[in-house]
Design a protein around this motif. Structure first.
Motif: not given
Length: 320
Positions: A124, A157-160, A183-184
């Motif tokens: 990760n 990632n959530e910030q991409t 999606k994740k």
């Protein structure tokens, strides 16, 4: 959408030359970076040979080989390799401490806005990437041989930023790849997780003496693997009946082995590693490759893969 014109591929090992080839075909100027000069020399030979194979497979014209080959430069100087790049395609050794150190170096060198994409198989990298780089960071997971296998799994990632995902997906498509946007993040992505489930059952059948490796290969090549070229896995359940799949689960139709908590290594696998039976690299694995020309065997593998994917593309263009 961010335009990607210049890319540095970090790592000239098994994956690097193939990735560099595809990115040049996609229209990029590419720098192949490695700290080992000998690896770069070997990569040059591999890249040229890969381009010639594309000509043989009628994926390129002969006159395209030299211009594409010369669009790739080579460097063992990190600062030089990062000059003017729009994206980094990191394909270095799969060790967390080494990747962490490299990402710190990149953070010090690169201007903000440069895309950092990693080919990591399981790490990760969003946990070890400097925080301020996360909006421009993605994973683009290729499969070997990188110049042949169409799939690349892409995950942010959530910030991409969405436009970064879009730009990477578009670049891969230009190179002839089939990118799948996850999606994740999950370790192993799609295909490796499915393959690991298959591997568990393969070694259970072998350890328990139900069949041979040759039997397994013959069985799958004459059943669900070619069927999957037409139906995949989920659509196959539609055609067979979702209720049938449901009943198989409910009725425990198959006695599948449960992984113990300590997850022991399969006996067959331990024996093979102990006897240095590591596959084509040592001349023996499940099969005996003694006396074979391995370069020719690899070339034969690639030719057959190209043919299989040509057939598959016909099915993808006109799906059931």
């Amino acid at each position: 959408m961010k335009e990607i014109k210049k890319v540095t591929v970090m790592g000239a090992g098994i994956m690097g030359p193939g990735i560099a080839e595809i990115l040049t075909i996609a229209g990029c100027e590419v720098c192949l970076y490695d700290i080992v000069p000998a690896a770069l020399e070997k990569a040059k030979t591999s890249l040229h040979k890969n381009l010639e194979v594309f000509v043989e497979e009628k994926l390129l014209k002969e006159e395209q080989v030299e211009p594409l080959f010369h669009k790739v430069t080579y460097s063992s100087d990190l600062q030089e390799a990062m000059d003017g790049v729009d994206m980094i395609m990191e394909a270095i050794v799969e060790k967390k401490d080494i990747k962490t150190a490299v990402y710190q170096q990149l953070d010090e060198i690169l201007p903000m806005g440069v895309i950092i994409a990693s080919n990591t198989s399981a790490l990760n990298i969003f946990e070890i990437m400097p925080e301020r780089r996360l909006p421009d960071t993605v994973i683009a997971h290729w499969y070997a041989p990188a110049n042949v296998i169409p799939l690349v799994e892409v995950v942010g990632n959530e910030q991409t930023r969405p436009e970064i995902i879009e730009a990477v997906m578009e670049l891969l498509k230009k190179g002839g790849k089939t990118p799948v946007h996850m999606k994740k993040f999950i370790r192993g992505y799609i295909v490796n997780r499915l393959q690991q489930c298959l591997n568990q059952e393969v070694f259970y059948l072998l350890d328990q003496g139900y069949c041979t490796a040759e039997d397994i290969d013959m069985a799958v090549k004459n059943s669900f693997i070619p069927r999957a070229m037409v139906l995949g896995l989920c659509k196959r359940m539609d055609f067979g009946g979702v209720d049938m799949t449901y009943n198989n689960f409910r009725n425990h139709s198959y006695e599948l082995p449960q992984l113990p908590e300590d997850d022991p290594i399969p006996h067959v696998l331990e024996e093979m590693v102990a006897h240095n039976e590591l596959g084509i690299k040592t001349g023996k694995g499940f099969y005996d490759y003694t006396g074979m020309d391995m370069e020719e065997e690899l070339a034969k593998r690639d030719r057959q893969l190209f043919e299989a994917f040509r057939v598959e593309k016909k099915f993808l263009d006109d799906p059931v």
